[in-house]
Design an enzyme around this catalytic site. Structure first.
Site, short mmCIF file in Angstrom:
data_model
loop_
_atom_site.label_atom_id
_atom_site.label_comp_id
_atom_site.label_asym_id
_atom_site.label_seq_id
_atom_site.Cartn_x
_atom_site.Cartn_y
_atom_site.Cartn_z
N SER A 1 0.80 -1.22 0.00
CA SER A 1 0.00 0.00 0.00
C SER A 1 0.84 1.27 0.00
O SER A 1 0.28 2.34 -0.20
CB SER A 1 -0.93 0.02 1.22
OG SER A 1 -0.16 0.11 2.40
N LYS B 1 0.64 4.86 6.82
CA LYS B 1 -0.02 5.60 5.76
C LYS B 1 0.44 7.04 5.79
O LYS B 1 1.15 7.47 6.70
CB LYS B 1 -1.55 5.59 5.94
CG LYS B 1 -2.19 4.24 6.03
CD LYS B 1 -2.33 3.57 4.69
CE LYS B 1 -2.84 2.16 4.87
NZ LYS B 1 -2.43 1.25 3.84
#
Lengths: 142, 158
Positions: free
Chosen positions: B35, B79
């Site tokens: 990701s 993230k």
């Protein structure tokens, strides 16, 4: 969290309680546990509430929550204070992610006339539990 | 015998010091998954993250952070912060029907750099600031480098 913690009989004294961090490190969350958690909107604030429902359960909410029924999403829990009318809990800020839960409050140490485990609260009828949830009510064994 | 006690006491003190450093200053963790390509590898990186920015200053847009996953409290996610409290962000930049959301106070909007393969705030909504453990400042392995906030100011052409 009255009358479980800091009841009016304390007058101006504050309770001293014992936190168990290891249980939360093991991700051992149970319905009926009194836990400390970081406030979802103000992370520097710590609040103490009781876990009323875990993921998958459907809770009948109180005002001011906008919806009448909430299904708790995965990885979240529903916390409420024992004093239902004066508590800012999940009925204000919604389901709380379990990562915000810091420790479990297990024993009251002071004042000595209330020394002992934090008592459990009888389960109301406002939660429909998902199958497989261990709903252990310590009141049954006292 | 007292020589062993002294070494044991020293080991205990060093261990306590390392634990305090990890909790309050900085620590390292293993980060893997697709990701955050191309910033971080898919097969795994050791990244260092620090706790000081969140405590003494504010996290800003573009910072890489390590947070506890909102869907599983035993897992960590890494993230990038796209929205800070008060920002108006686009929920899904790729979809033809554009929807906006205002980030509520105390929450952040997190997105991975690899938008096509990332479970982030587009799936689980704004993330509470209490879940964020720290800001990533370096990658230790395989190729050590400082990780910066790579955003630049947009210059208005008038």
């Amino acid at each position: 969290m009255q009358p479980t913690l800091n009841p009016d009989s304390n007058q101006l004294k504050k309770d001293v309680v014992l936190f168990n961090h290891w249980a939360i490190d093991r991700c051992d969350y149970n319905i009926g546990d009194v836990v400390t958690l970081r406030h979802p909107d103000q992370p520097e604030k710590t609040v103490i509430k009781r876990i009323v429902a875990l993921e998958g359960d459907v809770v009948q909410t109180r005002s001011p929550y906008p919806e009448a029924h909430v299904r708790i999403p995965r990885g979240h829990c529903w916390v409420e204070g024992d004093e239902m009318f004066h508590s800012k809990d999940s009925n204000h800020y919604g389901p709380v992610p379990l990562g915000l839960v810091r420790s479990r409050v297990e024993y009251v140490l002071y004042p000595l006339n209330r020394f002992g485990r934090i008592p459990d609260k009888p389960r109301g009828s406002r939660v429909r539990y998902a199958p497989g949830h261990k709903v252990y009510n310590r009141l049954d064994h006292e | 015998m007292s020589k062993y006690f002294k070494s044991a006491a020293l080991v205990l003190q060093v261990a306590c010091g390392v634990q305090l450093f990890n909790n309050y200053i900085a620590e390292f963790t293993w980060c893997f998954g697709p990701s955050m390509l191309p910033t971080l590898n898919m097969t795994g990186d050791i990244v260092g993250f620090e706790h000081l920015t969140q405590r003494f200053s504010k996290l800003g847009t573009g910072d890489l952070v390590v947070a506890v996953s909102p869907t599983d409290p035993s897992k960590l996610v890494c993230k990038r912060i796209i929205g800070v409290p008060g920002d108006k962000v686009v929920i899904d930049p790729v979809s033809p029907h554009r929807q906006y959301i205002t980030v509520p106070p105390g929450h952040y909007w997190l997105m991975g750099d690899n938008l096509s393969n990332s479970t982030d705030s587009r799936a689980y909504g704004p993330v509470s600031g209490g879940l964020i453990l720290g800001r990533v400042f370096a990658r230790l392995w395989p190729s050590p480098k400082w990780i910066n906030n790579g955003l630049e100011e947009i210059v208005e052409f008038s």
